[in-house]
Design a protein around this motif. Structure first.
Motif, mmCIF file in Angstrom:
data_model
loop_
_atom_site.group_PDB
_atom_site.id
_atom_site.type_symbol
_atom_site.label_atom_id
_atom_site.label_comp_id
_atom_site.label_asym_id
_atom_site.label_seq_id
_atom_site.Cartn_x
_atom_site.Cartn_y
_atom_site.Cartn_z
ATOM 1 N N GLU A 36 -49.466 18.909 36.217
ATOM 2 C CA GLU A 36 -49.025 19.451 37.512
ATOM 3 C C GLU A 36 -47.776 18.718 38.024
ATOM 4 O O GLU A 36 -46.875 19.339 38.590
ATOM 5 N N TYR A 37 -47.718 17.423 37.825
ATOM 6 C CA TYR A 37 -46.652 16.634 38.459
ATOM 7 C C TYR A 37 -45.413 16.438 37.588
ATOM 8 O O TYR A 37 -44.345 16.130 38.087
ATOM 9 N N LEU A 38 -45.573 16.606 36.285
ATOM 10 C CA LEU A 38 -44.436 16.355 35.391
ATOM 11 C C LEU A 38 -43.539 17.590 35.343
ATOM 12 O O LEU A 38 -43.436 18.272 34.332
ATOM 13 N N GLU A 39 -42.902 17.843 36.473
ATOM 14 C CA GLU A 39 -42.086 19.051 36.622
ATOM 15 C C GLU A 39 -40.608 18.672 36.637
ATOM 16 O O GLU A 39 -40.263 17.526 36.904
ATOM 17 N N GLU A 40 -39.741 19.634 36.389
ATOM 18 C CA GLU A 40 -38.294 19.390 36.465
ATOM 19 C C GLU A 40 -37.898 19.257 37.938
ATOM 20 O O GLU A 40 -38.522 19.852 38.820
ATOM 21 N N TYR A 41 -36.890 18.425 38.208
ATOM 22 C CA TYR A 41 -36.393 18.266 39.579
ATOM 23 C C TYR A 41 -35.445 19.404 39.940
ATOM 24 O O TYR A 41 -34.625 19.797 39.105
ATOM 25 N N PRO A 42 -35.490 19.862 41.171
ATOM 26 C CA PRO A 42 -34.414 20.769 41.609
ATOM 27 C C PRO A 42 -33.139 19.942 41.812
ATOM 28 O O PRO A 42 -33.230 18.732 42.057
ATOM 29 N N PRO A 43 -31.972 20.555 41.724
ATOM 30 C CA PRO A 43 -30.745 19.776 41.937
ATOM 31 C C PRO A 43 -30.557 19.442 43.415
ATOM 32 O O PRO A 43 -31.016 20.180 44.291
ATOM 33 N N LEU A 44 -29.854 18.345 43.676
ATOM 34 C CA LEU A 44 -29.417 18.050 45.042
ATOM 35 C C LEU A 44 -28.273 19.016 45.335
ATOM 36 O O LEU A 44 -27.364 19.172 44.521
ATOM 37 N N ARG A 45 -28.313 19.666 46.502
ATOM 38 C CA ARG A 45 -27.271 20.663 46.796
ATOM 39 C C ARG A 45 -26.202 20.076 47.702
ATOM 40 O O ARG A 45 -26.405 19.045 48.334
ATOM 41 N N LYS A 46 -25.075 20.756 47.735
ATOM 42 C CA LYS A 46 -24.052 20.328 48.685
ATOM 43 C C LYS A 46 -24.625 20.576 50.074
ATOM 44 O O LYS A 46 -25.117 21.669 50.369
ATOM 45 N N HIS A 47 -24.603 19.545 50.928
ATOM 46 C CA HIS A 47 -25.257 19.722 52.223
ATOM 47 C C HIS A 47 -24.318 20.460 53.179
ATOM 48 O O HIS A 47 -23.209 20.010 53.437
ATOM 49 N N PRO A 48 -24.778 21.600 53.726
ATOM 50 C CA PRO A 48 -23.843 22.452 54.474
ATOM 51 C C PRO A 48 -23.618 22.040 55.932
ATOM 52 O O PRO A 48 -22.732 22.598 56.575
ATOM 53 N N TYR A 49 -24.403 21.101 56.452
ATOM 54 C CA TYR A 49 -24.266 20.779 57.884
ATOM 55 C C TYR A 49 -23.579 19.426 58.027
ATOM 56 O O TYR A 49 -24.177 18.395 57.702
ATOM 57 N N PRO A 50 -22.322 19.403 58.498
ATOM 58 C CA PRO A 50 -21.544 18.164 58.467
ATOM 59 C C PRO A 50 -22.077 17.099 59.411
ATOM 60 O O PRO A 50 -22.606 17.405 60.487
ATOM 61 N N TRP A 51 -21.942 15.868 58.998
ATOM 62 C CA TRP A 51 -22.362 14.722 59.815
ATOM 63 C C TRP A 51 -21.511 14.707 61.085
ATOM 64 O O TRP A 51 -20.290 14.877 61.026
ATOM 65 N N PRO A 52 -22.135 14.489 62.260
ATOM 66 C CA PRO A 52 -21.419 14.721 63.515
ATOM 67 C C PRO A 52 -20.400 13.640 63.904
ATOM 68 O O PRO A 52 -19.596 13.865 64.803
ATOM 69 N N SER A 53 -20.424 12.483 63.272
ATOM 70 C CA SER A 53 -19.484 11.431 63.702
ATOM 71 C C SER A 53 -18.729 10.897 62.488
ATOM 72 O O SER A 53 -19.200 11.031 61.358
ATOM 73 N N PRO A 54 -17.557 10.271 62.728
ATOM 74 C CA PRO A 54 -16.794 9.717 61.597
ATOM 75 C C PRO A 54 -17.607 8.629 60.893
ATOM 76 O O PRO A 54 -18.312 7.862 61.544
#
Ligand SMILES: Cc1cc2nc3c(=O)[nH]c(=O)nc-3n(C[C@H](O)[C@H](O)[C@H](O)COP(=O)(O)OP(=O)(O)OC[C@H]3O[C@@H](n4cnc5c(N)ncnc54)[C@H](O)[C@@H]3O)c2cc1C
Length: 469
Positions: free
Chosen positions: A175-193
């Protein structure tokens, strides 16, 4: 996005009604951007609630006898992880100081509404996580990104040994030995520099022993870890089953530093082993159950060490908070050690004599030298090394203290559940059974020089270790 993660990998530390803000993954044990369930979970929260996501690492000025050797491994690995995260639109913050102060401050300053961290069973980490939980006004989750089967799922108690955890691991693995999903480009930008990370300032903030230098044979980081895995699989894996216990052969994977610092997920290693061997996990597990140890194959042998033994060590430290003391030993071991407390010791050495490899035994000194110079003692020698510390100190308490100090100070993979479990196995019979009684050891399993001699070319090992620079 629905959570791509098996919910049993996640534990809620602080429940909190939803509010807008930011999501933060406080990275600890699992220092990587790929194949990381904690980061994937944090991203899934960001996606679900349309919130920005950042990763934070708190660099402590010192940590459990870690020296420059360990800290450089961490810092170099994090530099690469920062770059990979940036490519995914996820900023990385390196905070300097103590998590109890730095995380709550960051949570307030950046309006963090959901904090995610990775699981680590060590007492020191549990203690500061608890303080953080009490000091923040945000939801707080812990994800087991290190074990293939979450430590709280595989068992709800301390296991007696490999023989009791193995059937549970084997039952749940498919059950647990599954493939990982990819990390995606995060669409919500960080609000501060986001300030550029000052790696030199980070280095200057450390209050560590700088005399234990970096190990030259291994390059830290996620890319190097994956390359090391592929090289092992191509060049040495075939002989793993038969040769891994011979310290004159380079047949172990040498992945433990990467696994310890989280540059590589054990689950990735397992998936790659399965893909190379071409055998389904169920078949390997069944063979393990039915077949003899002699003909199990390198895939089964590696998965036994990587999953059963490693997750058993996490189980030990998770359920037994005395994992680094004689109080954590099983009762039969406590009794036999007490009965032999007064036995005369043929040799007694101080911590300094051990540290300088100045015992009468050239084999022990060679193993110590391998650890001091390379930061990685061969696995077989680790057992001999720790058992001799029991034999040549005045008490099991002293033996534990000396072995843990040396292991945590010099081994790249030190300060790890595997280390505490391995030392407690060698000195205190944890996960082992009672053996024939003998002086000093009582019923704790004994190892000696002649036993090593019958297993491998002892003189050759000593010669090579003496040549190490
Ligand atoms: C006294 C003593 C101290 C030890 N200290 C540490 C330590 O500080 N850190 C550490 O990671 N391991 C420790 N071990 C366990 C083991 O010796 C090392 O994990 C192994 O030698 C690492 O080399 P490798 O990655 O090339 O191993 P491989 O044989 O290639 O195994 C692959 C992985 O399986 C896991 N593994 C292998 N053997 C064991 C084991 N016996 N118990 C738990 N997991 C295992 C490790 O994650 C290892 O990286 C110790 C063992 C003993 C007896």
């Amino acid at each position: 996005m629905a959570s791509p993660i098996n919910p049993s990998r996640i534990r809620t530390i602080n429940d909190h009604p939803h509010r807008d803000g930011t999501v933060v993954y406080w990275m600890g044990r699992d220092m990587r951007s790929q194949d990381n369930w904690a980061l994937l979970f944090a991203q899934s929260l960001g996606m679900k609630y349309k919130l920005p996501l950042a990763v934070v690492f708190v660099l402590m000025p010192e940590f459990l006898d870690a020296t420059e050797r360990a800290y450089r491994f961490i810092l170099k690995g994090l530099e690469e992880t920062e770059r990979s995260l940036q490519q995914k639109g996820i900023p990385f913050y390196l905070l300097l100081g103590r998590p109890e102060e730095e995380i709550p401050k960051f949570v307030r300053q950046h309006n963090v509404s959901k904090l995610v961290t990775d699981f680590n069973p060590l007492n020191i980490v549990r203690s500061y996580k608890k303080t953080v939980a009490a000091r923040i006004d945000a939801a707080f989750y812990e994800v087991d990104a290190h074990n293939i089967i979450p430590a709280w799922t595989v068992s709800d108690k301390q296991e007696f040994g490999a023989y009791t955890i193995r059937p549970k691991v084997h039952r749940m693995l498919p059950e647990y030995l599954e493939e990982y999903p990819p990390l995606r480009k995060h669409p919500y930008p960080w609000p501060s520099p986001v300030p550029a990370t000052d790696w030199q300032k980070a280095d200057r903030s450390l209050k560590i022993d700088r005399s234990v230098k970096e190990a030259g044979w291994i390059v830290p980081g996620e890319t190097s870890a994956r390359n090391a895995l592929q090289t092992f699989l191509k060049e040495r894996f075939a002989g793993y089953d038969t040769d891994r216990n011979d310290p004159t052969l380079n047949s172990q994977s040498n992945l433990s530093p990467f696994l310890h610092f989280g540059h590589l997920a054990p689950q990735r290693v397992a998936l790659e082993v399965l893909s190379l061997s071409g055998r389904p996990i169920r078949e390997i597990v069944d063979k393990e159950k039915n077949g003899s140890a002699a003909n199990r194959g390198s895939d089964a042998a590696l998965l036994e060490e990587l999953i059963v033994r490693r997750e058993l060590a996490d189980n030990f430290t998770f359920y037994n908070t005395d994992y680094d003391s004689v109080l954590g030993f099983p009762n039969w071991a406590k009794i036999t050690i007490a009965e032999h407390r007064g036995d005369a010791r043929e040799y007694l050495y101080s911590r300094e004599q051990f540290e300088h490899g100045a015992t009468h035994d050239p084999l022990w000194n060679a193993a110590q030298r391998q650890m001091v110079v390379t930061g990685k003692m061969h696995g077989y020698m680790r057992m001999y090394w720790a058992k001799k510390i029991l034999e040549w100190t005045a008490s099991a308490e002293e033996a534990m203290a000396v072995a843990i100090y040396l292991n945590d100070r010099y081994e790249l993979d030190g300060r790890d559940p595997n280390g505490y479990a391995g030392i407690a196995w060698s000195i205190g019979g944890v996960h082992d059974r009672a053996w024939f009684e003998r002086p000093v050891f009582g019923k704790i399993r004994y190892m000696n020089y002649n036993g090593c001699k019958s297993k491998f070319a002892v003189d050759e090992y000593i010669r090579r270790m003496n040549e190490l620079k």
